[in-house]
Enzyme design. Structure first.
Site, mmCIF file in Angstrom:
data_model
loop_
_atom_site.group_PDB
_atom_site.id
_atom_site.type_symbol
_atom_site.label_atom_id
_atom_site.label_comp_id
_atom_site.label_asym_id
_atom_site.label_seq_id
_atom_site.Cartn_x
_atom_site.Cartn_y
_atom_site.Cartn_z
ATOM 1 N N GLY A 188 -5.647 -4.299 7.347
ATOM 2 C CA GLY A 188 -6.726 -3.324 7.280
ATOM 3 C C GLY A 188 -7.794 -3.497 8.337
ATOM 4 O O GLY A 188 -8.309 -2.519 8.887
ATOM 5 N N THR A 198 0.845 -1.198 0.000
ATOM 6 C CA THR A 198 0.000 0.000 0.000
ATOM 7 C C THR A 198 0.878 1.245 0.000
ATOM 8 O O THR A 198 1.958 1.249 0.588
ATOM 9 C CB THR A 198 -0.881 -0.003 1.266
ATOM 10 O OG1 THR A 198 -1.848 -1.031 1.131
ATOM 11 C CG2 THR A 198 -1.591 1.325 1.484
ATOM 12 N N THR A 219 -0.589 1.803 6.605
ATOM 13 C CA THR A 219 -0.526 0.577 5.811
ATOM 14 C C THR A 219 -0.461 -0.616 6.761
ATOM 15 O O THR A 219 0.124 -0.516 7.837
ATOM 16 C CB THR A 219 0.691 0.568 4.876
ATOM 17 O OG1 THR A 219 0.741 -0.692 4.194
ATOM 18 C CG2 THR A 219 2.003 0.759 5.613
ATOM 19 N N GLY A 220 -1.055 -1.708 6.364
ATOM 20 C CA GLY A 220 -0.998 -2.895 7.220
ATOM 21 C C GLY A 220 -2.307 -3.662 7.192
ATOM 22 O O GLY A 220 -3.086 -3.538 6.246
ATOM 23 N N ARG A 227 -14.597 -6.720 -0.528
ATOM 24 C CA ARG A 227 -13.935 -6.468 0.767
ATOM 25 C C ARG A 227 -13.347 -5.046 0.780
ATOM 26 O O ARG A 227 -12.716 -4.610 -0.159
ATOM 27 C CB ARG A 227 -12.836 -7.490 0.978
ATOM 28 C CG ARG A 227 -12.022 -7.301 2.275
ATOM 29 C CD ARG A 227 -10.739 -6.560 2.027
ATOM 30 N NE ARG A 227 -9.897 -6.480 3.228
ATOM 31 C CZ ARG A 227 -8.796 -5.740 3.304
ATOM 32 N NH1 ARG A 227 -8.416 -5.013 2.279
ATOM 33 N NH2 ARG A 227 -8.076 -5.718 4.409
ATOM 34 N N VAL A 228 -13.575 -4.337 1.849
ATOM 35 C CA VAL A 228 -13.043 -2.979 1.993
ATOM 36 C C VAL A 228 -12.109 -2.952 3.199
ATOM 37 O O VAL A 228 -12.489 -3.380 4.281
ATOM 38 C CB VAL A 228 -14.178 -1.949 2.189
ATOM 39 C CG1 VAL A 228 -13.603 -0.549 2.358
ATOM 40 C CG2 VAL A 228 -15.157 -1.998 1.021
ATOM 41 N N GLY A 229 -10.896 -2.468 2.987
ATOM 42 C CA GLY A 229 -9.940 -2.337 4.083
ATOM 43 C C GLY A 229 -9.982 -0.948 4.689
ATOM 44 O O GLY A 229 -10.973 -0.207 4.565
ATOM 45 N N ASP A 230 -8.896 -0.580 5.326
ATOM 46 C CA ASP A 230 -8.844 0.724 6.004
ATOM 47 C C ASP A 230 -8.477 1.880 5.079
ATOM 48 O O ASP A 230 -8.798 3.034 5.382
ATOM 49 C CB ASP A 230 -7.802 0.671 7.132
ATOM 50 C CG ASP A 230 -6.411 0.341 6.603
ATOM 51 O OD1 ASP A 230 -6.298 -0.597 5.780
ATOM 52 O OD2 ASP A 230 -5.453 1.022 6.988
HETATM 53 N N1 ASP Z 1 -4.256 -1.683 4.623
HETATM 54 C C1 ASP Z 1 -4.468 -2.326 3.358
HETATM 55 C C2 ASP Z 1 -5.748 -3.105 3.403
HETATM 56 O O1 ASP Z 1 -5.992 -3.786 4.379
HETATM 57 C C3 ASP Z 1 -3.376 -3.245 2.963
HETATM 58 C C4 ASP Z 1 -1.984 -2.683 3.128
HETATM 59 O O2 ASP Z 1 -1.794 -1.652 3.723
HETATM 60 O O3 ASP Z 1 -1.041 -3.283 2.630
HETATM 61 O O4 ASP Z 1 -6.471 -3.075 2.434
#
Ligand code: ASP
Length: 292
Positions: A216, A162, A213-214, A190-193
């Site tokens: 989500g 990300t 990032t991480g 699917r929706v992340g952060d």
């Molecule tokens: N945070 C992102 C998600 O969960 C993934 C990422 O940051 O690598 O969609």
């Protein structure tokens, strides 16, 4: 400051990614320079973070825009958000048509009465003068292969790569932007952060701008970007203390991996991480630093 997080613990894709860190460093530097050029020309923090993120989205090594990870049906479902410190935000999730999802998020902020659009229609691009991606632009051969392998092995998809940027401009305005393909082989929809204001992106003038990032789901439940702001605004924490406390309280408690970049109202920069590898770039005097 810009960020890319190419690797988490374990996994074949991770080892492969580790071999090409040079490409990540070069990509981060180019993105940083794109953002910095905007600020040097008197541009806004918003335009600077969008320029940096656009460069990262166009670079196939990162998990955003071209070269983003693919959802279970083999298509890219892209997420992006922007926020300025005056409280205005725009975001898109399950974006399929805009070449640069961050530009579409910026257009939502600018033109729409809404903050977040899901699966925004193709017709919006022409209306808002946002460039459409050519057919097949997002789906690169390594990502097609990654998806094939994950599905053959029934393995959990990695979430990394990300991208994001935070900036403080000459007028003292703060902005943050984040863009991602999310998690490889994710369930469609699917929706992340990353497209969620307060979780993946947050900015407030006079306080802080944050991009994350991480994992989500942990960032969503922990409302991580806003948590950093709240610790500063309500608890009078310094930026460094706020970031450390947020990562411990909201990620540590969930045993989640992730990282964030933040810039404060005085230009102080903090890169906080609970991740094996975080790549970030910023200026230190005469030098642009890119570091793992
Ligand atoms: N945070 C992102 C998600 O969960 C993934 C990422 O940051 O690598 O969609």
């Amino acid at each position: 400051m810009v960020v890319g997080d190419p690797r988490r613990r374990g996994g074949t894709a991770d080892r492969r990614a580790a071999k090409s860190f040079d490409a990540y460093h070069a990509g981060l530097r180019a993105a940083f320079e794109a953002g910095e050029a905007v600020l040097a020309g008197g541009g806004s923090a918003l335009d600077a973070v969008c320029a940096a993120v656009r460069a990262l989205e166009d670079n196939p090594v990162f998990n955003a825009g071209r070269g983003a990870v693919l959802a279970a049906d083999g298509r890219a479902e892209l997420d992006a958000s922007v926020m300025t410190g005056d409280g205005r935000a725009g975001a898109v999730t399950v974006s399929r048509w805009a070449r640069n999802p961050v530009e579409l998020a910026k257009a939502v902020r600018q033109h729409s009465p809404h903050v977040l659009l899901a699966d925004p229609p193709r017709s919006l691009l022409a209306t808002w003068d946002v460039v459409e991606a050519e057919v097949g632009w997002f789906e690169t051969a390594p990502r097609v292969e990654q998806l094939r392998r994950l599905q053959a092995e029934s393995a959990e998809g990695p979430r990394h790569g990300t991208v994001g940027a935070v900036a403080l401009d000459g007028a003292g305005a703060l902005a943050a932007a984040t863009s991602t393909g999310g998690m490889a082989n994710k369930a469609n929809g699917r929706v992340g952060d990353s497209p969620i204001v307060g979780a993946g992106t947050y900015a407030r003038d006079g306080v802080v701008a944050v991009s994350t990032t991480g994992e989500g789901e942990a960032f969503l439940a922990g409302v991580v970007a806003h948590d950093v702001y709240a610790r500063m605004a309500y608890g009078q924490a310094t930026l460094a203390r706020a970031v450390e406390a947020t990562l411990t309280a909201e990620l540590g408690s969930r045993d989640a991996m992730g990282a964030l970049i933040a810039v404060g109202a005085e230009g102080q920069i903090v890169v906080g991480t609970r991740s094996d590898t975080l790549l970030a770039a910023w200026r230190d005097g005469d030098e642009i630093v890119t570091r793992i």
